[in-house]
Each structure stands twice: as structure tokens, then as C-alpha cells.
Design an enzyme around this catalytic site. Structure first.
Site, mmCIF file in Angstrom:
data_model
loop_
_atom_site.group_PDB
_atom_site.id
_atom_site.type_symbol
_atom_site.label_atom_id
_atom_site.label_comp_id
_atom_site.label_asym_id
_atom_site.label_seq_id
_atom_site.Cartn_x
_atom_site.Cartn_y
_atom_site.Cartn_z
ATOM 1 C CG ASP A 218 -2.044 1.028 1.111
ATOM 2 O OD1 ASP A 218 -2.404 1.393 -0.018
ATOM 3 O OD2 ASP A 218 -2.546 1.487 2.153
ATOM 4 C CB THR A 242 -6.934 2.670 0.680
ATOM 5 O OG1 THR A 242 -5.567 3.060 0.542
ATOM 6 C CG2 THR A 242 -7.169 1.385 -0.083
ATOM 7 C CD GLN A 292 -4.790 1.657 -2.845
ATOM 8 O OE1 GLN A 292 -4.587 2.856 -2.732
ATOM 9 N NE2 GLN A 292 -4.057 0.736 -2.211
#
Length: 318
Positions: A218, A242, A292
Site C-alpha cells: 500500500d 484507500t 487499488q
């Protein structure tokens, strides 16, 4: 003769130990776990941390079947101030595959929901896209060095950020392939890449290395969608977060050796950016893939009826 520093005197050693501790879950009942999260330089709970912890919880319930597909939705922001509880539901155990549903809760509120598919090891056809031809990590400067240089040159980042730089606090070393595009406002194609590794050797535990990979997956990811707009992720008028994060684990991996993270963002719209990633080891094996969808809200437009004009971009190979 100078005495070598003790492990506790080594900031990188301490940081790595804290990350491993953050991925060490305490059982509280059947398929139930709790952990005290760590603060890594931000008051909000780092999404990669709770993502990795949820994966660790799922792995505890299927130790003989490594995970290959991990999908999570982030529902609420977390805080590093109170424990996180994890509930694992054993959705299915078939002849070769197992499915797990993990709920991460904080203060009784669900902050993340995750589905994990696990598979017993099997042989079969194999192929992969080749790793891009890029400079070796030894020839590149770390993000910590670049941060210090950029701050000294511009004075635009407070000195406190040097002490709370997330990658340093996480025991991770990042070496960007495009050092000039890391902290500044240069317009770049929607592509990015960096080498990364855990700063110190960690135990030979495949489940732990998968958790550490999930943790690092991430970092520097969503910011790829801001590169065509000349915006760093920490810009004061950007609200990044996110929304969902997916990880596919293809091959065995060691996170204490260099891994290449190659990212691209094919689109941004609706105050969101979409990013894809490929992670290779030093041998050129594709060990994992990521995707993502994240919030990239321009706070200047939040109370405006103006619609930003799309920025055309051209592709460029790394």
C-alpha cells in the site's frame, strides 16, 4: 575499541521488530484475534497495516493452504490508539481451495472487510510477463536520503517529517526509480516504480513474509494516480484514502531481499484514482500483483460546482 550497537540501539532493527509485532495477533477465541496497532507517523491507522493484519488472521485458519487472492474494502478510518479485533469466518473448505471472510473491528465498528482465497500447492502451467529492464537498487538513492536532500533544498517539508517518515518508521527501505518525481510538483506520466525491502533479515516464515508484502503493497501506490497532475500525495489540498485494495500472490517471496514494485494508473475520475501494480523479485519472478481504487479528493472542489477537465496523458515505458 568501539562497542557495536545493541539491537535496541539500532533504529532500523527497532522499526522492523515493531512491524513484526504489529503482525503478531493475540488469539481471543476460536478464529478470533486482537492486536494493538502501531502508529507510523500518521494519526490515522495506516491502511496497509490493517490489511496485512487481516491477511495474517486468515492465514491462521488455513495454515496448509497459502493465500493466492486477497480483496479488501476499507469501510471506516481507524485509529492507532485502541486495539483492533479480527473475526474470521470459514466460508468454505473444498478439496483444493478454502475461502475466508475476515472482519476487522475497532471500538465495535467494522473498519475493513476482506475475502481471502487459499489453495493447496499444486503444479501446473507457468508463464509471466517479463520484469522491466531497470537500474539495480544499489545504484539508486533511498527515499530517506531524497527526503533529507529535498527538505534541505526547499525547506517545504517540516523537519518533523524527517523523524516520522513512514517508510523509516516501518523498517522499510524504498529506492525510487524516478527520484525527481517523489516529493516535487513535476508532471509525470501515470507510472511509477521503486525497489523496496525490509531493512533487516526476518524469520523464515512464509506466512510472515506474505503479511509483510501485504503491508508494503500500500506504500507509494495511490500517489501514482496524481503524477499526471503534478501533485504529491501529501499536498494540503488533496484528501487521499484507500477505498479497496486487492493483492494476488503468485509465487513464494522474501521481503527482506529487494523487490521491484512497478505501478501504473490507467484512469482517475469521480475524485478517485485507480492503480495497478506488479511486484518482482531480484531473479525477475513476478511474485505478486495489486490493484487499488482510492479517494483523491481535491478539497478545493468539494463545495464547488466546477468539473475538472480531464488531463490527457501519454504512456511511457519505465
Amino acid at each position: 575499541m568501539k562497542t557495536p550497537p545493541r539491537a535496541s540501539d539500532d533504529p532500523a532493527e527497532t522499526a522492523v521488530r515493531e512491524v513484526i509485532d504489529a503482525l503478531t495477533l493475540e488469539p481471543t477465541g476460536p478464529d478470533r484475534y486482537r492486536v494493538r496497532p502501531r502508529e507510523f507517523g500518521r494519526r490515522r491507522l495506516f491502511g496497509g497495516q490493517v490489511f496485512a493484519q487481516s491477511l495474517m488472521a486468515a492465514q491462521h485458519s488455513a495454515p496448509e493452504r497459502p493465500p493466492h487472492s486477497v480483496h479488501a474494502c476499507f469501510l471506516l478510518p481507524g485509529t492507532p490508539d485502541i486495539p483492533v479485533d479480527f473475526e474470521v469466518e470459514r466460508v468454505r473448505d473444498g478439496g483444493a481451495f478454502s475461502c475466508r471472510h475476515v472482519r476487522a473491528l475497532q471500538g465495535g465498528r467494522e473498519i475493513l472487510t476482506m475475502f481471502v482465497s487459499c489453495q493447496r500447492p499444486e503444479a501446473g502451467y507457468e508463464h509471466q510477463c517479463p520484469m522491466p529492464d531497470v537500474p539495480a537498487p544499489e545504484s539508486l538513492r533511498s527515499s530517506g536520503e531524497l527526503l533529507r536532500e529535498w527538505t534541505a533544498r526547499t525547506g517545504e517539508i517540516p523537519h518533523a517529517m524527517l523523524e516520522t517518515s513512514m517508510t523509516l518508521r516501518m523498517g522499510l527501505e524504498l529506492r525510487p526509480l524516478d527520484p525527481e518525481g517523489v516529493f516535487g510538483t513535476l508532471v509525470r506520466p501515470p507510472q511509477n516504480a521503486h525497489w523496496f525491502r525490509i531493512c533487516r533479515k526476518v524469520p523464515v516464515d512464509p506466512a510472515l513474509h506474505r503479511g509483510l508484502l501485504a503491508f508494503a503493497s500500500d506504500l507509494g501506490f495511490l500517489g501514482t494516480a496524481l503524477r499526471p497532475h503534478g501533485k504529491p500525495w501529501f499536498a494540503p489540498d488533496i484528501q487521499p484514502s484507500t477505498i479497496d485494495h486487492s493483492l494476488w500472490l503468485h509465487r513464494s517471496v522474501r521481503v527482506d531481499d529487494w523487490l521491484l514494485y512497478v505501478m501504473d494508473s490507467p484512469t482517475a475520475q469521480g475524485a478517485r484514482g485507480f492503480v495497478r501494480g506488479s511486484i518482482y523479485d531480484r531473479a525477475g519472478r513476478l511474485v505478486a500483483s495489486t490493484a487499488q481504487d482510492g479517494l483523491l479528493r481535491d478539497t478545493r472542489l468539494r463545495h464547488s460546482n466546477a468539473t475538472p477537465r480531464p488531463t490527457p496523458v501519454t504512456g511511457a515505458s519505465l
